[in-house]
Motif scaffolding. Sequence first.
Motif, PDB file in Angstrom:
ATOM      1  N   GLN A  67       0.945  -1.147   0.038  1.00 18.02           N
ATOM      2  CA  GLN A  67      -0.164  -0.081  -0.517  1.00 18.02           C
ATOM      3  C   GLN A  67       0.701   1.570  -0.232  1.00 18.02           C
ATOM      4  O   GLN A  67       1.796   1.668   0.526  1.00 18.02           O
ATOM      5  CB  GLN A  67      -0.701   0.303   1.063  1.00 18.02           C
ATOM      6  N   GLU A  68       0.842   2.133  -1.067  1.00 15.92           N
ATOM      7  CA  GLU A  68       1.477   3.004  -0.774  1.00 15.92           C
ATOM      8  C   GLU A  68       0.658   3.896  -1.036  1.00 15.92           C
ATOM      9  O   GLU A  68      -0.238   4.491  -2.072  1.00 15.92           O
ATOM     10  CB  GLU A  68       2.071   3.638  -2.564  1.00 15.92           C
ATOM     11  N   GLY A  69       0.122   5.117   0.471  1.00 11.58           N
ATOM     12  CA  GLY A  69      -1.375   6.049   0.308  1.00 11.58           C
ATOM     13  C   GLY A  69      -2.326   5.204   0.155  1.00 11.58           C
ATOM     14  O   GLY A  69      -2.536   4.280   0.650  1.00 11.58           O
ATOM     15  N   ASP A  70      -3.065   5.910  -0.701  1.00 11.95           N
ATOM     16  CA  ASP A  70      -4.298   5.472  -0.755  1.00 11.95           C
ATOM     17  C   ASP A  70      -4.418   3.893  -2.204  1.00 11.95           C
ATOM     18  O   ASP A  70      -5.108   3.618  -2.343  1.00 11.95           O
ATOM     19  CB  ASP A  70      -5.565   5.929  -1.004  1.00 11.95           C
TER      20      ASP A  70
END
Length: 234
Positions: A122-125
């Motif tokens: 997961q990168e941010g959203d």
Amino acid sequence: MSLLKGTKVTWLGHATVLVETAAGLTLLIDPFLQHNPSYPKDYVLPEKIDYVLLTHGHMDHTADAVPVAQKHGATIVGIYELTSYLTGKGAEKTIGMNLGGTVALPGVDVTMVEAKHTSSIQEGDQIVYLGEAAGLVLTIADGPVVYHAGDTAVFSDMKLIQALYKPELAILPIGGHFTMGPREAVLAVEYLQPKQILPVHWGTFPPLKGTPEQLASLLPDGSIVARVKPGQSL
Ligand code: NI
Ligand code: MN
């Protein structure tokens, strides 16, 4: 333990396992340390770690891969998409491989085998997909064959892993919810025919309800299930 022929296998909570061969090679599988509720906080990792091996991209398997590799001088080994991603995050030495392939490390052949699971970070959203989830077979020269299944459901092609590599120690997830639980692991044991089982990926978080006791009670010979606490070795 004579089964391991001088190789030391230490469970560090969740799916994190340290393998130290009799010849002195040190491999750390799926390092999840700082935010791992079951990591033994007073545990001191060896100063030199030769390789960090990764089964898939999920945070509970890779969170500490880059910092540990940097601090301990390790080369990161994983599926191509994952090692490429980690190179972008600061990993200096990596070996990307893929399913069915074997990489010859000094005294240890590492074979990447199938797992039934996803692999992402997961990168941010955003969810970034990182190739396939895998298992790893370590064929240690003058030592045991060790299979770390990664996160997986049970699958009948575990029979191929038995036919090809004959793992003596099977490191299997048994917590359920995100992986197989004890009921399914019984079939995995039937397919793999290991001499010993190290149950992992249980008890870390409330949803991971499967226990070694449940698995042992469902097996014809429950004594092959190792009972170790995080920080203890086989
Ligand atoms: Ni996972
Ligand atoms: Mn996991």
